[in-house]
Enzyme design. Sequence first.
Site, mmCIF file in Angstrom:
data_model
loop_
_atom_site.group_PDB
_atom_site.id
_atom_site.type_symbol
_atom_site.label_atom_id
_atom_site.label_comp_id
_atom_site.label_asym_id
_atom_site.label_seq_id
_atom_site.Cartn_x
_atom_site.Cartn_y
_atom_site.Cartn_z
ATOM 1 C CG PHE A 1 -1.900 1.192 1.139
ATOM 2 C CD1 PHE A 1 -3.069 1.101 0.393
ATOM 3 C CD2 PHE A 1 -1.604 2.390 1.769
ATOM 4 C CE1 PHE A 1 -3.927 2.190 0.287
ATOM 5 C CE2 PHE A 1 -2.470 3.481 1.672
ATOM 6 C CZ PHE A 1 -3.641 3.368 0.933
ATOM 7 C CG ASP B 1 5.427 3.773 1.913
ATOM 8 O OD1 ASP B 1 5.404 4.382 2.995
ATOM 9 O OD2 ASP B 1 4.431 3.653 1.173
ATOM 10 C CE LYS C 1 -1.201 5.772 7.680
ATOM 11 N NZ LYS C 1 -0.794 5.159 6.416
HETATM 12 C C1 LIG Z 1 -1.042 5.371 4.981
HETATM 13 C C2 LIG Z 1 0.014 4.962 4.048
HETATM 14 C C3 LIG Z 1 0.263 5.686 2.860
HETATM 15 C C4 LIG Z 1 -0.610 6.815 2.403
HETATM 16 O O1 LIG Z 1 -0.536 7.915 3.251
HETATM 17 P P1 LIG Z 1 -1.630 9.094 3.094
HETATM 18 O O2 LIG Z 1 -1.169 10.117 4.081
HETATM 19 O O3 LIG Z 1 -2.960 8.488 3.414
HETATM 20 O O4 LIG Z 1 -1.570 9.567 1.687
HETATM 21 C C5 LIG Z 1 1.338 5.310 2.092
HETATM 22 N N1 LIG Z 1 2.128 4.276 2.440
HETATM 23 C C6 LIG Z 1 1.921 3.565 3.565
HETATM 24 C C7 LIG Z 1 2.844 2.455 3.912
HETATM 25 C C8 LIG Z 1 0.846 3.874 4.396
HETATM 26 O O5 LIG Z 1 0.618 3.143 5.496
#
Ligand SMILES: *Cc1c(COP(=O)(O)O)cnc(C)c1O
Length: 399
Positions: A138, A223, A252
């Site tokens: 994701f 990420d 986050k």
């Molecule tokens: C939540 C998340 C995203 C997306 O972040 P947003 O602030 O919602 O755009 C991207 N990568 C990972 C691993 C995430 O958990």
Amino acid sequence: MEMKKFFDESSRYIMNTYNRFPVVLRKGRGMKVWSSDGKEYLDFVGGVAVNILGHCHPRVVVAIQKQAQRLLHVSNYYYIEPQIKLAKLLVEHSFADKVFFCNSGAEANEAAIKLARKYSKEQISPKRFEIITAKNSFHGRTLAALTATGQEKFHKGFEPLVPGFKYVPFNDINAMSKTITKDTCAVMLEPIQGEGGVKLPDHDYLKEVRDLCNEHNILLILDEVQTGMGRTGKLFAYEHFGITPDIMTIAKGLGGGVPIGAMLATDKVASAFQPGNHATTFGGNPLVCAAAVATIETLLEDGFILDQCNRMSKYFREKLEQLMEEFPSLVIEIRGKGLLLGMEMTRDGDPIVRACLEKGVLINCAAGNVLRFIPPLIVQQKDIDRLIDVLEEVFMKFS
Ligand SMILES: *Cc1c(COP(=O)(O)O)cnc(C)c1O
């Protein structure tokens, strides 16, 4: 009556993109939130791994108040004090030399994708543009981040997607090796797949990916939007695996509750960006940077919160494992690191999440059947005990 008005007005005026639980949250402190009808909840969702210091941490609140009185926003045409301070903190505590600020995880990944392409085209080969990501990953909802996300269910209806992405199974180094071509510019992975159901890499996987990237002169993008900022018991999850990335994205937990994202890179890679190549109006805004500085300073102070995270992780896991023993027909596995913990169930998790909500505990479910626990890192034993009691009552009903 009041609640019904909120629900009605929400569906009347807000686009229908979220399946919401029937609760209006109005106030929060530490591990607790309160709904508009006065009910108290213990929060093991923490705004989806955002509120790392709990709700309304006093140091973050004061930093925001002070900054709000001084300066809310100015353009990146000018130097911004809290932005410089935040960048320095991030560089001093990571592999990175340079930071680009944006406003969300998806945007940080967009920036990473652009930087990887530009660097590779200019420095390695003009034909290089492809990025390999993992199935079940994701990376966010904007178009390129969505394309990077290796899950078809999120792609449906939004085609054509962005060209230049390939997917391989997570933890399959041979598949990765076979997928690399002379057009590959980067590999992009979550160190631990969060939304995909708290899936950990095999012992040497990330090291092998790093070696493969070195061998082919390909960039490694991690990420850490979910795993970063102390979530896994170290400031960044890559520190567990004996590697460093070339590019890392975070968001986050970074702002302790305010919207901010960042893309970090080594000097070598970062040098591909020159004025005009990438920008965002709000990126590194004074208000959110002041909040993030207060968040990181609090997080790193004497290493106290990271220690707490690791101690609570151990305790939490033991308690979850006891539950697993008690309910072998319901629980398949406990996984995770730090305070990113998952409990894979033999059944759909949503009714369990709803039953916990009724009993005053907020939890989340990822990938359909994995109960995910991502509480603030300030969580205490008594909070975990309460959650476990509630889970036990709920499991009793479902077993
Ligand atoms: C939540 C998340 C995203 C997306 O972040 P947003 O602030 O919602 O755009 C991207 N990568 C990972 C691993 C995430 O958990």
